[in-house]
Design a protein around this motif. Structure first.
Motif, PDB file in Angstrom:
ATOM      1  N   GLN A  90      -4.867   1.146   3.518  1.00 14.11           N
ATOM      2  CA  GLN A  90      -3.714   1.195   4.412  1.00 14.11           C
ATOM      3  C   GLN A  90      -4.061   0.368   5.642  1.00 14.11           C
ATOM      4  O   GLN A  90      -4.265   0.858   6.746  1.00 14.11           O
ATOM      5  CB  GLN A  90      -3.375   2.645   4.772  1.00 14.11           C
ATOM      6  N   ASP A  97      -3.957  11.938  -0.174  1.00 14.09           N
ATOM      7  CA  ASP A  97      -4.171  11.607   1.241  1.00 14.09           C
ATOM      8  C   ASP A  97      -3.805  12.780   2.150  1.00 14.09           C
ATOM      9  O   ASP A  97      -4.317  12.882   3.267  1.00 14.09           O
ATOM     10  CB  ASP A  97      -3.322  10.393   1.640  1.00 14.09           C
ATOM     11  N   ILE A 124       1.206   5.831   0.352  1.00 13.53           N
ATOM     12  CA  ILE A 124       0.648   7.125   0.711  1.00 13.53           C
ATOM     13  C   ILE A 124       0.610   7.978  -0.550  1.00 13.53           C
ATOM     14  O   ILE A 124       1.611   8.120  -1.248  1.00 13.53           O
ATOM     15  CB  ILE A 124       1.485   7.825   1.790  1.00 13.53           C
ATOM     16  N   GLY A 135      -6.371   5.280   2.846  1.00 11.23           N
ATOM     17  CA  GLY A 135      -5.598   4.600   1.818  1.00 11.23           C
ATOM     18  C   GLY A 135      -6.404   4.163   0.612  1.00 11.23           C
ATOM     19  O   GLY A 135      -7.428   3.492   0.758  1.00 11.23           O
ATOM     20  N   THR A 174       0.855  -1.177   0.000  1.00  4.09           N
ATOM     21  CA  THR A 174       0.000   0.000   0.000  1.00  4.09           C
ATOM     22  C   THR A 174       0.898   1.236   0.000  1.00  4.09           C
ATOM     23  O   THR A 174       2.096   1.129   0.275  1.00  4.09           O
ATOM     24  CB  THR A 174      -0.965  -0.002   1.209  1.00  4.09           C
TER      25      THR A 174
END
Length: 390
Positions: A139, A41, A37, A59, A35
């Protein structure tokens, strides 16, 4: 399960969250193996996106292994390795049939809330507010994926997870941004913002036949990557006047196509409009800081195109509509129709036409995400793209 959860402005935490369950026959449960960032976000971290609730799992860039499928899922089985588009699409409605997947009419279960702000609702998104469906994000150790026969794409053997993870969002987003330029062979393309989407927009501009690509940013590591990987000419907006420099570089005409890869939180260091934007946002009199978009409109040549993959949230102040109209510009925007691009871009990766792993600067555990959110936002330690393993 463990997940990254939102608890207010500047407050994200690694903590326990409810395990996902099959809620509809078309659902699948995915064990997340990678996953990331994303720049968008940060709009959640910084408190710009409305309708977030404490405890929401963040996420929307993730991939993993299929663990369970609903009774209506026929194309996936347990053990399949898949990437998952960040937007959710039913595959059947009017918009999905036109491959406008980010505008799906059925996937946002809170469509009425979105329609109050936008007129009509776009699709649901993973980990991106209750106005856009309230879906838990990726996430996390596990995630529920609706319409599992439509979005997830099985990944063939021989490709690493780092190679394909960005098919979930930023590679298709940069590619659609270049496609939206309606480019003619040999065009000069200016790209505002050399973050992850900007880097893929640069790469994609060459794929669409650009003659020159000019990248605009102020972070040395981003400009260096745009020059070394993206083969772009660069402008540091803290050292050069962007309008005058672009005018000089294009013999007075301006770039043919302009891409705003910055979006709602433009810095615009030192410019009067950027100072006003920041002040108004701080006291909640504005939702966005559109300095880059204003500048792109102002700098674009007459009859040119402005493409906007950068995320905007609400109402924008002082856009130069006089310049936009009188110069005869075209603007193309939108959340990415990710499902349209995943397979053809996978084939480009397989063919060696692009190596997405060059974008990754930081690899970490999911537990490290709270510190990395701040490092990514503040552009510390050369941080351009964070990839995490739960």
């Amino acid at each position: 399960m463990k997940a990254i959860c939102w608890h207010g402005h500047g407050d994200v935490r690694y903590e326990s969250a409810p395990d996902p369950k099959i809620e509809d026959p078309r659902d699948a449960i995915i064990r997340v193996t990678r996953t990331a960032i994303c720049g968008s976000d940060l709009h959640l971290l910084d408190g710009y996106m409305p309708t977030m609730k404490s405890g929401d799992v963040l996420g929307h860039e993730f991939m993993g292994e299929v663990m369970e499928t609903g009774s209506g899922v026929t194309k996936l089985k347990k053990g399949d390795r898949v990437i998952v588009p960040f937007n959710i699409a039913c595959g059947e409605c009017f918009f999905c049939q036109k491959t406008l997947f980010s505008l799906c009419d059925r996937s946002n279960r809170n469509a009425e809330a979105a329609a109050k702000m936008m007129g009509y609702s776009p699709s649901g998104l993973f980990g991106y507010s209750h106005m856009l469906g309230g879906f838990s994000g990726g996430q996390a150790e596990y995630v529920r994926v609706p319409y599992a026969d439509v979005g997830p794409l099985k990944i063939p053997e021989g490709l690493t997870e780092d190679q394909v993870l960005f098919l979930t969002d930023i590679f298709p987003t940069g590619y659609m941004a270049a496609e939206n330029c309606q480019m003619e062979k040999g065009d000069t393309v200016a790209v505002w913002g050399c973050g992850p989407v900007g880097q893929f927009a640069i790469q994609s501009a060459w794929m669409f036949g650009a003659g020159r690509v000019i990248a605009i940013d102020h972070v040395p590591e981003r400009l260096a990557l745009a020059k070394s990987w993206g083969k772009a000419e660069t402008i540091d907006f803290t050292k050069q006047d962007v309008y005058e420099t672009l005018k000089e570089m294009t013999q007075g005409r301006g770039p043919d196509r302009c891409i705003d890869s910055v979006g709602a939180e433009a810095h615009g260091t030192g410019s009067l409009d950027a100072v006003i934007d920041k002040a108004k946002a701080a006291v909640k009199l504005a939702t966005d800081r559109p300095h880059a978009l204003r500048q792109a409109i102002y700098c674009c040549r007459k009859g040119g195109t402005v493409s906007v993959p950068g995320v905007y949230i609400g109402f924008l102040d002082k856009l130069p509509m006089g310049a936009f109209v009188n110069k005869g510009l075209t603007m193309k925007t939108g959340q990415t129709h990710t499902h349209r691009y995943t397979r053809p871009l996978l084939e480009k990766i397989q063919a060696g036409a692009i190596d997405p792993t060059r974008l990754i600067t930081h690899r970490a555990r999911l537990a490290d995400a709270p510190a990395l959110y701040k490092k990514f936002r503040d552009k510390e330690d050369g941080c351009i793209k964070v990839v995490m393993t739960p």
